[in-house]
Enzyme design. Sequence first.
Site, PDB file in Angstrom:
ATOM      1  N   GLU A 143       0.826  -1.212   0.000  1.00  0.00           N
ATOM      2  CA  GLU A 143       0.000   0.000   0.000  1.00  0.00           C
ATOM      3  C   GLU A 143       0.858   1.259   0.000  1.00  0.00           C
ATOM      4  O   GLU A 143       1.642   1.476   0.922  1.00  0.00           O
ATOM      5  CB  GLU A 143      -0.912   0.027   1.228  1.00  0.00           C
ATOM      6  CG  GLU A 143      -1.768   1.281   1.300  1.00  0.00           C
ATOM      7  CD  GLU A 143      -2.452   1.451   2.640  1.00  0.00           C
ATOM      8  OE1 GLU A 143      -3.407   2.252   2.696  1.00  0.00           O
ATOM      9  OE2 GLU A 143      -2.050   0.817   3.625  1.00  0.00           O
ATOM     10  N   ASP A 178      -5.859   2.814  -1.021  1.00  0.00           N
ATOM     11  CA  ASP A 178      -6.559   3.644  -0.056  1.00  0.00           C
ATOM     12  C   ASP A 178      -6.832   4.972  -0.753  1.00  0.00           C
ATOM     13  O   ASP A 178      -5.907   5.729  -1.062  1.00  0.00           O
ATOM     14  CB  ASP A 178      -5.691   3.844   1.188  1.00  0.00           C
ATOM     15  CG  ASP A 178      -6.446   4.527   2.320  1.00  0.00           C
ATOM     16  OD1 ASP A 178      -7.235   5.449   2.025  1.00  0.00           O
ATOM     17  OD2 ASP A 178      -6.228   4.168   3.493  1.00  0.00           O
ATOM     18  N   GLN A 204      -9.556   1.019   0.569  1.00  0.00           N
ATOM     19  CA  GLN A 204      -9.911   1.654   1.836  1.00  0.00           C
ATOM     20  C   GLN A 204     -10.376   3.082   1.575  1.00  0.00           C
ATOM     21  O   GLN A 204     -10.019   3.684   0.559  1.00  0.00           O
ATOM     22  CB  GLN A 204      -8.725   1.640   2.805  1.00  0.00           C
ATOM     23  CG  GLN A 204      -8.393   0.233   3.293  1.00  0.00           C
ATOM     24  CD  GLN A 204      -7.162   0.182   4.164  1.00  0.00           C
ATOM     25  OE1 GLN A 204      -6.196   0.907   3.944  1.00  0.00           O
ATOM     26  NE2 GLN A 204      -7.164  -0.701   5.149  1.00  0.00           N
ATOM     27  N   GLU A 240     -11.344   2.723   6.837  1.00  0.00           N
ATOM     28  CA  GLU A 240     -10.191   3.099   7.666  1.00  0.00           C
ATOM     29  C   GLU A 240     -10.211   4.609   7.882  1.00  0.00           C
ATOM     30  O   GLU A 240      -9.386   5.358   7.350  1.00  0.00           O
ATOM     31  CB  GLU A 240      -8.877   2.653   7.013  1.00  0.00           C
ATOM     32  CG  GLU A 240      -7.713   2.718   7.994  1.00  0.00           C
ATOM     33  CD  GLU A 240      -6.381   2.343   7.354  1.00  0.00           C
ATOM     34  OE1 GLU A 240      -5.634   1.558   7.970  1.00  0.00           O
ATOM     35  OE2 GLU A 240      -6.079   2.833   6.252  1.00  0.00           O
TER      36      GLU A 240
END
Length: 258
Positions: A143, A178, A204, A240
């Site tokens: 990530e 994300d 996310q 998140e």
Amino acid sequence: MPKFAANLTMMFNEVPFLQRFAAAAKAGFTAVEFLFPYESDVQQLARCLSENHLQNVLFNLPPGDWLAGERGLAALPGREEEFKASVALALEYARVLGTPRLHVMAGIVPDGISRPHCLETYCKNIDYAAKELGQYGIDLMIEPINPRDMPGYLLNSQAEAHAIRKMLGRDNLKVQMDFYHAQIVEGDLSTSLTNNLDGIGHIQIASVPARNEPDDGEINYPYLFALLDKLGYQGWVGCEYRPRGKTEDGLGWLPKSV
């Protein structure tokens, strides 16, 4: 609509960690993710999942000494044996919990060590971890994280992450997208998502710039959720984010999305 997983490290902080499983289930979630499970007994975690009819979809490998500022071991030269031990420990938990994917944090480039040296170490360690996890049918996530929140972090952009994924060529190596980090670093979320969908293993969400509920800020989440459906994304979307107040009070966005 996408499938949403509550992040129990950041959500439901009104109660202790082990009680957050029940809180998430009561709020309507059927899946959860969390950062690091290692302070809890794995069998106790398995019971929390089972009793609340929840699936664990993601957690992270051990990050090194978090309190000392470490944010992952994979890119740190000289820490290879410690990294291998972290892979083994994460696998122990994942196999008991039935977790299908694990995220490995790259780490912060240490003073006095060149970024190319760290990148070489990172690629070797990622390849090792993907091979180990692949034996158990588990996907490995890498990530990119924005340098505003985590200065010095090795991996910042979706483009670089996908280049590494393609270079290593492991079928179970995927990129964790994300939207919060990607918006801060690169923007152009819909194009990046569309062009790289096959290599994305987990998504996310959080608002930008405050990292709160995905119901305000500069990211148009209703549009992105509709795009995920249009593209046929079958994975999970991890929540998140940091609730502005009590977690349940901030879930008004969720019924509109499911």
